[in-house]
Write a protein that holds these residues in place. Structure first.
Motif, short mmCIF file in Angstrom:
data_model
loop_
_atom_site.label_atom_id
_atom_site.label_comp_id
_atom_site.label_asym_id
_atom_site.label_seq_id
_atom_site.Cartn_x
_atom_site.Cartn_y
_atom_site.Cartn_z
N GLN A 240 0.07 -1.57 -0.04
CA GLN A 240 0.06 0.21 -0.30
C GLN A 240 1.06 1.29 0.15
O GLN A 240 1.36 1.03 0.46
N GLU A 281 -16.25 7.97 -4.26
CA GLU A 281 -17.67 7.88 -5.50
C GLU A 281 -17.19 8.18 -7.07
O GLU A 281 -17.45 6.98 -7.90
N TYR A 287 -9.85 3.41 -0.42
CA TYR A 287 -10.60 2.85 -0.12
C TYR A 287 -11.42 4.33 1.58
O TYR A 287 -12.33 4.40 1.64
N HIS B 23 -22.35 -1.73 1.03
CA HIS B 23 -21.78 -0.75 0.07
C HIS B 23 -22.93 -0.30 -0.79
O HIS B 23 -22.64 1.21 -0.78
N PHE B 26 -25.41 2.18 -0.26
CA PHE B 26 -25.24 3.32 -0.26
C PHE B 26 -25.44 3.97 -1.77
O PHE B 26 -25.32 5.45 -1.58
N LYS B 27 -24.81 3.46 -2.49
CA LYS B 27 -25.12 4.01 -4.06
C LYS B 27 -26.66 4.40 -4.44
O LYS B 27 -26.75 4.16 -5.90
N ALA B 34 -26.82 8.46 -6.39
CA ALA B 34 -25.76 7.93 -6.08
C ALA B 34 -25.35 9.28 -4.72
O ALA B 34 -24.68 10.35 -5.27
N GLY B 35 -25.20 9.24 -3.46
CA GLY B 35 -24.43 10.25 -2.81
C GLY B 35 -25.96 11.61 -2.15
O GLY B 35 -25.47 11.42 -1.62
N ARG B 91 -17.64 0.16 -10.67
CA ARG B 91 -16.69 2.03 -9.93
C ARG B 91 -16.64 0.66 -8.30
O ARG B 91 -15.45 0.77 -7.87
N GLU B 92 -17.76 0.43 -7.24
CA GLU B 92 -17.55 -0.09 -6.40
C GLU B 92 -17.23 -1.24 -6.02
O GLU B 92 -15.95 -1.34 -5.17
N GLU B 94 -13.70 -1.73 -7.51
CA GLU B 94 -12.75 -1.43 -6.78
C GLU B 94 -12.61 -0.63 -5.57
O GLU B 94 -11.01 -0.76 -5.48
N VAL B 95 -13.61 0.01 -5.46
CA VAL B 95 -13.44 0.30 -4.15
C VAL B 95 -13.10 -0.71 -2.97
O VAL B 95 -11.73 -0.45 -2.05
N GLU B 98 -9.29 -1.95 -3.36
CA GLU B 98 -8.88 -1.74 -2.49
C GLU B 98 -9.09 -1.65 -0.91
O GLU B 98 -7.76 -1.79 0.17
N GLU B 99 -10.17 -1.80 -0.12
CA GLU B 99 -9.94 -1.91 0.65
C GLU B 99 -10.04 -3.57 1.52
O GLU B 99 -8.84 -3.74 2.40
N ALA B 101 -7.14 -5.32 -0.14
CA ALA B 101 -5.68 -4.31 -0.77
C ALA B 101 -4.83 -3.84 0.74
O ALA B 101 -3.92 -4.04 1.25
N GLN B 102 -6.03 -2.75 1.23
CA GLN B 102 -5.45 -2.17 2.38
C GLN B 102 -5.49 -3.31 3.84
O GLN B 102 -4.44 -2.91 4.58
#
Lengths: 436, 385
Positions: A240, A281, A287, B23, B26-27, B34-35, B91-92, B94-95, B98-99, B101-102
């Motif tokens: 990361q 978004e 994240y 997740h 919330f879209k 969305a948002g 799109r989500e 990819e988020v 990322e989560e 990976a973190q």
């Protein structure tokens, strides 16, 4: 006599009592070669005082199911006692003994030193600590805010009992602050003054920091002159990339502090924040992203922090940069300003939801010399903030941010010795695709 | 709003979908872009969030004391009618990746995932809540819609509200989206539930970026519905590892100084949870820590616990619980969670049950079980290569 100010808050919550003792001496008061000594001191006072040794003290606190802890910050140490209202007088004297009669045995000093060293080592397991440490070192250098409140391992190893006694002797000469909160707070305030344990405490004092003015004039002591365009890099065994983007700003009691807090709310508070929307978004690049703007007596850091994967780093950096400078160059829409204000007011209410949070807020309000700064008055001040105030304050304090990234060897190679402005130009075409 | 739609409700091929759906909620919905939900709640000075667990998922809003109709309807709308638009969905992904990976970058996360994987064999509980990168890449809108239809049903949902409740709350709810929820599900629950089997054992691993060795010992405990047993386990955990006078902390950290940190806690789950002891220490001390830990656990079982330490543990647990009720969100959350799983009880019941526990109950319910032979031990050492 130990000088102390006592303040009380009548709280409608019944059955719970909270006491906060603020010692106006934190890690920024650590001697240059003893970084971490205030943290050692605040741990030790929980390990035996007055008639109680370490075991007795733990026994009495735990047998009442009470919470007794101390926390170290850059500007101060805060001791918290939270217990059932009916048990308070059995426990309050401990607070006086912690200040006046702590036991500093060699054995406990060595134990606390080892625990502090282990905590510092464990901090290194997280990636964001590396990027923040590098950033802090570049901005605050060897000044009072230049080290972690936990201190440095090399310095901690050198600390002995005499050093801790020396710190204690300095602390008891400062003006301390005691805030109590509960349903019968006013009555407790009177009772505390009569307690035998507090007989050497002089309650007629103001706790506002007595050495403030001298320190304020010494800006060079606090912050370094740095080349803000260079990207700072730290190599880590990680997949990361942690990004820190920000600058030092102003003191909490500066009148522009509240405007900066509204900017922080616009940039990073909640899922409606501009950075959350742009970096998660609209463009799925991170994240988590947030703004760190702690309460500090001087030159508080104002930082955006984000974590991403190596290949997305430049896009993340470009969006952060773009949104940061938009605040300086372009007025916020009134709708955006209203949302930022609403979020800040809402958070203020949520952050003072418990009796302990309200007591701590009151202690900080007095310590930082913020007159009548209750939630209602803050709300009134927030309502007066305009889009012109935002742009003026942003221009004054946010115009030269510094970037620090920590990541794997390849990423660090790409960014080492690069200038942030060049990088932004190189990627501008690609980033435009991402910017909605 | 609590729903029985956690990781254990995922079928084969749906790994990670419960959390991904959380997740996607919330879209937005047909009525909210969305948002828009976040914007509306935060413009009221409120906050919203959600959390997916192994057993369930919950969504919450905290808003200032104003009329609750709008926030309530907005929340019900996005949870019950998520739009799951294809572009937002991709799109989500990819988020979420990322989560993941973190998470994979954190040594502690890796350790616990390894632990669950080893002790729970092929049961749903062994799965990472987030799923893997390939699970997420292979997920489709259709799969998610099926998961939502199957699980987000009236019988699986509890709505819990704490604060100033309007007098006409029943009318408000009758007119809300909750009244329109499908009461007769088209698709019956078909999860092939495996019995939860606990695999005991011993394993050692090396991890990069770990500064201290972690020693984790776990034992199985009863399902969450066995309330007395869970509370007895909590009391045992407090006596053994909460505070400086607890057995393990006093001996290993304070007296012998062979651990830097030691925590004892319980993880309560609907099909059976865990009693967990976690220590952080130097690698050279691991053997000694294990030997002494085993001796302390044997000693507490053989000589029982004193009245003094039982009273101390009760005070700590009861006060911690009472202090937590200062936050309105915690009240709504605790009430909703207990009701979701059929444990209709007042908030004060927890304290009553705690006070009724005696040493023999704690011995029978938990101390007799936590012996070295029945445990799984994981030792994670720093990889210095």
């Amino acid at each position: 006599m130990i000088k102390i100010q006592i303040d009380s808050i009548k709280d409608n919550i019944r059955g719970i009592f909270v006491l906060k003792l603020l010692i106006p001496s934190g890690s920024r008061h650590d001697p240059m070669d003893k970084k971490g000594i205030h943290n050692i001191y605040r741990s030790l006072i929980l390990r035996g005082c007055g008639p109680y040794n370490n075991q007795d003290l733990s026994d009495i606190v735990e047998s009442y199911g009470a919470i007794l802890n101390s926390e170290i910050y850059e500007d101060n140490i805060i001791i918290t006692l939270k217990c059932a209202e009916k048990d308070k007088y059995k426990l309050i004297p401990i607070i006086a003994w912690m200040i006046e009669k702590p036991h500093f045995s060699n054995d406990q000093v060595e134990l606390v030193k080892n625990l502090a060293i282990d905590s510092i080592k464990k901090l290194k397991e997280g990636n964001s600590h590396a990027s923040f440490s590098t950033w802090r070192n570049a901005v605050y250098g060897t000044g009072p805010y230049g080290h972690d409140p936990l201190g440095s391992i090399t310095d901690i190893k050198k600390i002995n009992v005499e050093d801790v006694i020396d710190i204690m002797n300095k602390i008891i000469k400062r003006n301390l602050l005691l805030v109590i909160s509960g349903f019968k707070a006013e009555e407790s305030k009177k009772q505390i003054k009569q307690l035998e344990a507090f007989k050497n405490f002089d309650f007629g004092h103001s706790s506002i920091n007595d050495v403030k003015n001298n320190e304020l004039t010494n800006k060079h002591k606090y912050v370094k002159h740095i080349d803000k365009n260079t990207i700072l890099t730290t190599k880590q065994l990680t997949k990361q990339v942690s990004i820190i983007f920000g600058t030092y700003t102003i003191a909490h009691n500066n009148m522009d502090d509240l405007v900066l807090r509204i900017i922080a709310s616009h940039l990073g508070s909640g899922m409606s924040s501009i950075l959350f929307r742009k970096l998660r978004e609209i463009n799925p690049l991170v994240y988590e992203v947030g703004v760190y703007f702690p309460i500090r007596e001087y030159y508080s850091p104002f930082i955006i922090n984000a974590s991403t994967t190596s290949e997305k780093t430049s896009k993340v950096l470009n969006i952060i940069r773009s949104e940061w400078f938009k605040i300086i160059e372009k007025k916020l829409k009134s709708k955006e300003l209203d949302l930022a204000k609403a979020k800040y007011k809402g958070n203020l209410a949520l952050e003072t939801e418990t009796i302990a949070e309200r007591a701590e807020r009151q202690a900080l309000r007095i310590h930082y010399d913020l007159e009548a700064d209750n939630n209602e008055q803050i709300t009134k001040k927030i309502n007066l903030i305009t889009t012109s105030d935002i742009i003026r304050v942003a221009k004054n304090y946010l115009n030269s941010p510094l970037v620090s990234i920590a990541g794997d060897e390849g990423t660090i190679r790409d960014y080492k010795n690069k200038h942030f402005t060049d990088l932004a130009l190189n990627d501008s075409l690609e980033s435009r695709k991402y910017l909605a | 709003m609590w729903c029985k739609a956690g990781t254990r409700n995922e079928r084969a091929g749906e790994e990670g979908i419960a959390h991904f759906l959380e997740h996607m909620v919330f879209k937005g919905s047909k009525k909210q872009k969305a948002g828009e939900f976040d914007q509306q709640i935060e413009a009221l000075g409120g906050i919203s969030n959600a959390e997916t667990g192994l057993d369930d998922v919950h969504f919450y809003v905290v808003v200032p004391t104003i009329e609750i109709i709008d926030p309530l309807n907005l929340l019900l709308d996005i949870v019950l009618n998520p739009s799951l638009k294809k572009d937002e969905f991709e799109r989500e992904k990819e988020v979420i990746i990322e989560e993941i990976a973190q998470c994979n970058d954190l040594a502690e996360e890796k350790i616990y995932q390894r632990l669950f994987n080893d002790i729970w064999g092929t049961h749903h509980y062994r799965r990472p809540i987030l799923g893997s990168k390939s699970n997420i890449e292979n997920c489709t809108v259709e799969k998610m819609r099926r998961f939502h239809t199957r699980n987000y049903q009236a019988k699986n949902i509890v709505l819990s509200i704490a604060g100033k409740i309007p007098k006409d709350i029943n009318k408000i709810i009758k007119e809300s989206y909750l009244a329109k929820i499908n009461l007769k599900p088209k698709e019956a629950e078909e999860i092939d539930r495996q019995k939860l089997i606990f695999n005991k054992g011993h394993k050692e691993i090396s991890l990069k970026r770990l500064e201290k060795t972690r020693l984790i010992k776990v034992w199985p405990i009863d399902p969450a519905n066995h309330q007395k047993s869970i509370i007895a386990s909590d009391l045992a955990a407090t006596i053994i590892g909460e505070g400086r006078r607890s057995r393990l902390v006093e001996e290993l950290k304070e007296n012998l100084k062979i651990v830097e940190e030691i925590n004892v806690e319980i993880m309560s789950l609907e099909e059976g949870g865990l009693f967990i002891i976690e220590a952080s220490c130097e690698e050279k001390n691991v053997k000694d820590v294990i030997t002494r830990m085993n001796k302390i656990l044997k000693d507490i079982k053989d000589n029982s616990i004193s009245t003094k330490e039982l009273d101390r543990a009760k005070r700590i647990i009861n006060n911690t619980y009472l202090f937590s009720l200062e936050k309105i969100c915690n009240i709504a959350s605790l009430t909703g969670y207990e009701l979701l799983w059929g444990r209709e009880q007042t908030l004060i019941n927890q304290i009553k049950i705690t006070n009724q526990c005696d040493a023999s109950l704690i011995n029978n319910q938990i101390l007799n079980r936590i012996n070295p032979e029945n445990s799984y031990t994981l030792i994670a050492k720093p990889d210095k290569k």
